[in-house]
Design a protein around this motif. Structure first.
Motif, PDB file in Angstrom:
ATOM      1  N   GLN A  56      24.805 -33.173   5.591  1.00 45.73           N
ATOM      2  CA  GLN A  56      26.243 -33.373   5.839  1.00 45.73           C
ATOM      3  C   GLN A  56      26.789 -33.556   7.328  1.00 45.73           C
ATOM      4  OE1 GLN A  56      27.809 -29.709   4.130  1.00 45.73           O
ATOM      5  NE2 GLN A  56      26.669 -29.927   2.092  1.00 45.73           N
ATOM      6  N   ILE A  57      25.950 -33.327   8.335  1.00 48.77           N
ATOM      7  CA  ILE A  57      26.343 -33.431   9.817  1.00 48.77           C
ATOM      8  C   ILE A  57      26.607 -35.041   9.978  1.00 48.77           C
ATOM      9  CG2 ILE A  57      25.580 -33.050  11.972  1.00 48.77           C
ATOM     10  CD1 ILE A  57      24.153 -30.721  11.130  1.00 48.77           C
ATOM     11  N   LYS A  59      33.675 -38.546  10.363  1.00 49.33           N
ATOM     12  CA  LYS A  59      34.977 -38.289   9.757  1.00 49.33           C
ATOM     13  C   LYS A  59      35.758 -37.932  10.797  1.00 49.33           C
ATOM     14  CE  LYS A  59      37.249 -35.255   6.255  1.00 49.33           C
ATOM     15  NZ  LYS A  59      37.187 -34.134   5.337  1.00 49.33           N
ATOM     16  N   HIS A  60      35.132 -37.081  11.680  1.00 46.43           N
ATOM     17  CA  HIS A  60      36.046 -36.353  12.781  1.00 46.43           C
ATOM     18  C   HIS A  60      35.838 -36.992  14.010  1.00 46.43           C
ATOM     19  CE1 HIS A  60      37.214 -32.988  10.232  1.00 46.43           C
ATOM     20  NE2 HIS A  60      35.954 -32.966   9.609  1.00 46.43           N
ATOM     21  N   GLU A 103      26.975 -31.721  18.319  1.00 43.72           N
ATOM     22  CA  GLU A 103      27.082 -30.386  18.764  1.00 43.72           C
ATOM     23  C   GLU A 103      28.653 -29.752  18.396  1.00 43.72           C
ATOM     24  OE1 GLU A 103      24.715 -28.101  19.158  1.00 43.72           O
ATOM     25  OE2 GLU A 103      23.510 -29.865  18.763  1.00 43.72           O
ATOM     26  N   THR A 104      29.484 -30.774  18.634  1.00 44.40           N
ATOM     27  CA  THR A 104      31.117 -30.675  18.649  1.00 44.40           C
ATOM     28  C   THR A 104      31.294 -30.241  17.212  1.00 44.40           C
ATOM     29  OG1 THR A 104      31.574 -31.812  20.393  1.00 44.40           O
ATOM     30  CG2 THR A 104      33.346 -31.134  19.003  1.00 44.40           C
ATOM     31  N   VAL A 105      30.892 -31.088  16.299  1.00 43.37           N
ATOM     32  CA  VAL A 105      31.228 -30.874  14.789  1.00 43.37           C
ATOM     33  C   VAL A 105      30.710 -29.898  14.080  1.00 43.37           C
ATOM     34  CG1 VAL A 105      29.439 -32.445  13.692  1.00 43.37           C
ATOM     35  CG2 VAL A 105      31.636 -32.548  12.724  1.00 43.37           C
ATOM     36  N   ILE A 106      29.616 -29.533  14.551  1.00 54.74           N
ATOM     37  CA  ILE A 106      29.118 -28.161  14.104  1.00 54.74           C
ATOM     38  C   ILE A 106      29.625 -27.004  14.836  1.00 54.74           C
ATOM     39  CG2 ILE A 106      26.883 -26.625  14.412  1.00 54.74           C
ATOM     40  CD1 ILE A 106      25.261 -28.983  14.495  1.00 54.74           C
TER      41      ILE A 106
END
Length: 257
Positions: free
Chosen positions: A193-194, A200-201, A206-209
């Motif tokens: 999903q990462i 999407k963002h 690392e930031t999205v996690i």
């Protein structure tokens, strides 16, 4: 601490959390039965690989956890069940008024009812030996809630309640039952999903996690399948003989909020 001579049955264990638990129980010396609903050559090869890595007996037994009879047959086919880990689970996300009835029924069957059926089949084996461990993999959502996950949250709350009842009914018989409540765990499903979340963002990995996926997990770190397996091994150890009917959160502080 060794689990040599014990047989562990782990539902939903050909990937993710269940597979991590299978490895750690095998590492501790237990013979293991892994399970899923498929019956592929690679499922049986996976069992052989775990056996080769840890020097124990490992079998793969296909069983559909949405069917009560199949759940009970799994335990019968295992032939022994000293340690039962109810891990099988699925997820679906939708608002209550839009939640498909078949999805609700499937989640309740696989995430909750399967644990009832396997436990009912395994307890006589455990009582006969005067020793047993039932570990139910619940979730942080067994202790708290999120919107759009009505069936999952209801099922996982039910798993926590079932764990308490099982503990009370087996108290003093050498059998314990507890629920492990993970937060977000880095499994292949989550890993996949990462990239979509990054896109999407418009964020790096690392930031999205940290900012999106682990927004509710104060440690901002995933739990690992190895850590979940280690928690289960601990619950099977003599140190946990008097730990029963409770929950153990492995959630980076989520439920402390």
């Amino acid at each position: 601490m060794t689990l040599a001579g014990k047989t562990a049955v782990i539902t939903g264990s050909n990937s993710g959390i269940g597979l991590g638990i299978a490895h750690e129980l095998a590492r501790a010396g237990a013979d293991v039965v892994i399970n899923s609903f498929t019956n592929r050559d690679e499922d049986h090869a996976l069992a052989a690989d775990i056996a080769a890595q840890h020097g124990v007996t490992v079998r793969y037994v296909q069983a559909d956890m949405s069917a009560g009879d199949a759940c009970r047959k799994l335990i019968a086919q295992a032939g022994a069940c000293d340690i039962l880990v109810n891990n099988a689970g699925i997820q679906h996300v939708a608002a209550i008024e839009e939640f498909a009835v078949d999805k609700w029924n499937a989640i309740i069957a696989i995430n909750l009812s399967s644990a009832f059926h396997t436990t009912a089949a395994a307890l006589p084996m455990m009582r006969a030996k005067g020793w047993g461990r039932v570990v139910n993999i619940a979730s942080a959502h067994g202790l708290t809630a999120s919107p759009y996950k009505s069936a999952y949250v209801a099922a996982k709350h039910g798993v926590v309640g079932l764990s308490k009842v099982t503990a009370l009914e087996t108290a003093g018989a050498g059998i314990t039952c507890n629920a492990v409540c993970p937060g977000y765990v880095l499994t292949p499903l989550v890993e996949a999903q990462i990239p979509d979340q990054m896109k999407k963002h418009s964020m790096d990995r690392e930031t999205v996690i940290r900012e999106v996926m682990l927004d509710r997990q104060p440690s901002r770190q995933f739990a690992t399948t190895t850590q979940l397996g280690g928690t289960v091994v601990f619950l099977c150890s003599p140190s946990a003989d008097q730990i029963t009917g409770t929950t153990i959160s492995v959630d980076g502080g989520w439920t402390a909020l």
